[in-house]
Design a protein around this motif. Structure first.
Motif, PDB file in Angstrom:
ATOM      1  N   GLU A   1       0.803  -1.212   0.000  1.00  0.00           N
ATOM      2  CA  GLU A   1       0.000   0.000   0.000  1.00  0.00           C
ATOM      3  C   GLU A   1       0.842   1.271   0.000  1.00  0.00           C
ATOM      4  O   GLU A   1       0.353   2.364  -0.278  1.00  0.00           O
ATOM      5  N   GLN A   2       2.141   1.140   0.327  1.00  0.00           N
ATOM      6  CA  GLN A   2       3.013   2.300   0.424  1.00  0.00           C
ATOM      7  C   GLN A   2       4.062   2.343  -0.682  1.00  0.00           C
ATOM      8  O   GLN A   2       4.877   3.261  -0.718  1.00  0.00           O
ATOM      9  N   THR A   3       4.065   1.372  -1.570  1.00  0.00           N
ATOM     10  CA  THR A   3       5.089   1.332  -2.605  1.00  0.00           C
ATOM     11  C   THR A   3       4.842   2.393  -3.670  1.00  0.00           C
ATOM     12  O   THR A   3       3.782   3.015  -3.735  1.00  0.00           O
ATOM     13  N   VAL A   4       5.851   2.558  -4.542  1.00  0.00           N
ATOM     14  CA  VAL A   4       5.794   3.573  -5.580  1.00  0.00           C
ATOM     15  C   VAL A   4       4.713   3.230  -6.593  1.00  0.00           C
ATOM     16  O   VAL A   4       4.519   2.072  -6.974  1.00  0.00           O
ATOM     17  N   ILE A   5       3.988   4.263  -7.055  1.00  0.00           N
ATOM     18  CA  ILE A   5       2.940   4.075  -8.050  1.00  0.00           C
ATOM     19  C   ILE A   5       3.574   3.936  -9.434  1.00  0.00           C
ATOM     20  O   ILE A   5       4.484   4.687  -9.808  1.00  0.00           O
ATOM     21  N   THR A   6       3.079   2.957 -10.211  1.00  0.00           N
ATOM     22  CA  THR A   6       3.593   2.734 -11.560  1.00  0.00           C
ATOM     23  C   THR A   6       2.930   3.698 -12.541  1.00  0.00           C
ATOM     24  O   THR A   6       2.004   4.436 -12.208  1.00  0.00           O
ATOM     25  N   ALA A   7       3.392   3.642 -13.798  1.00  0.00           N
ATOM     26  CA  ALA A   7       2.823   4.504 -14.834  1.00  0.00           C
ATOM     27  C   ALA A   7       1.359   4.189 -15.084  1.00  0.00           C
ATOM     28  O   ALA A   7       0.594   5.053 -15.547  1.00  0.00           O
ATOM     29  N   GLU A   8       0.951   2.957 -14.793  1.00  0.00           N
ATOM     30  CA  GLU A   8      -0.451   2.567 -14.973  1.00  0.00           C
ATOM     31  C   GLU A   8      -1.321   2.959 -13.794  1.00  0.00           C
ATOM     32  O   GLU A   8      -2.529   2.701 -13.783  1.00  0.00           O
ATOM     33  N   GLY A   9      -0.729   3.560 -12.780  1.00  0.00           N
ATOM     34  CA  GLY A   9      -1.490   3.964 -11.611  1.00  0.00           C
ATOM     35  C   GLY A   9      -1.654   2.874 -10.567  1.00  0.00           C
ATOM     36  O   GLY A   9      -2.410   3.046  -9.610  1.00  0.00           O
TER      37      GLY A   9
END
Length: 290
Positions: A90-98
């Motif tokens: 839940e805290q990881t980096v958001i990808t380009a796909e959201g």
């Protein structure tokens, strides 16, 4: 037959010194490079920031010609980054796909390059050789937003604006160097005529640089393009940043070793004492160099 009279070009003189500097040309995503000299894009951004302009503001009236004197080239420093390791999904980096990364792939790596212990003296002039607006020097003396040398983690050390000049190239050549003669002389240690080679780089031919007496050069030195640099800003708008290539000219002058002023406060003292009929120090407006 006497040589043609050299035209005087007015401009602003800057001192770019900091423990770390970074002047990216191809910085994208996780890998951020640095060139070995200040870029025109970064200096345009520095001036725009000092004036309080947003990234959406037009750059049409900030057309600069930049000539850089390398007092000390410094040395490259590689900073290796890790981001996002050890976090829950839940805290990881958001990808380009959201979406969120899985915890076992959440750690991202990156590289940042810097110049450490470098010092540059820069002449900012206008392509049409007119005098830069007084608002530019006022803003550099009292910037709207804090200036930095390529990245926000690199604030300048000591004065940024040295002063205004009606012959910026003359003063760029003759201002005291941030260099110690003990390490830089190319002649006898204390002998008469000792010199130090100093590199100048510009987006304009450098044939007009006023070489000191005794300097061994030819009229064609600095006349031919050395390479190109992708650092001429067209648009700073986020997500639409654009740059175009511009020519890079290089020339090395052998300056007197007596011009070497040492480091830190020793050079600042020499800068404060520098006099020239074409030069008006920033201290004349501020009251003192600090």
């Amino acid at each position: 037959m006497s040589a043609p009279r050299r035209a005087h070009v007015p401009g602003l003189l800057l001192r770019l010194a900091s423990p770390l500097q970074s002047w990216g040309e191809h910085s994208h995503f996780d890998d951020r490079d640095t060139l070995p000299f200040p870029t025109r894009s970064a200096l345009t951004g520095l001036l725009a920031s000092a004036l309080g302009r947003s990234r959406h503001h037009s750059l049409d009236d900030l057309a600069l010609s930049v000539t850089v004197r390398t007092d000390r080239p410094g040395s490259p420093l590689r900073d290796f980054h890790t981001v996002g390791g050890g976090l829950s999904r839940e805290q990881t980096v958001i990808t380009a796909e959201g979406k969120r990364r899985d915890s076992d792939t959440s750690t991202l790596t990156g590289t940042r390059w810097y110049l450490q212990d470098a010092v540059f003296t820069v002449a900012l002039t206008l392509p049409d050789h007119t005098e830069p607006p007084a608002t530019w020097s006022d803003a550099l003396l009292s910037p709207r937003w804090p200036p930095y040398l390529g990245r926000r983690s690199c604030p300048p050390a000591g004065p940024l604006l040295l002063g205004r000049s009606t012959d910026a190239l003359h003063d760029l050549v003759h201002l005291p160097l941030a260099l110690h003669a003990r390490h830089a002389v190319t002649g006898p240690e204390d002998g008469e005529g000792a010199t130090v080679p100093v590199l100048f780089q510009s987006d304009q031919p450098l044939t007009a640089l006023p070489a000191p007496l005794g300097h061994n050069s030819t009229p064609s030195d600095g006349a031919h393009k050395h390479s190109t640099v992708l650092d001429a800003p067209v648009d700073f708008t986020p997500l639409h940043r654009r740059h175009r290539a511009r020519p890079l000219y290089r020339r090395t002058l052998t300056l007197p070793a007596a011009q070497c002023a040492g480091y830190g406060t020793a050079q600042l003292t020499r800068l404060a004492a520098y006099t020239s009929p074409t030069y008006t120090p920033a201290a004349a407006q501020e009251g003192s160099i600090q």
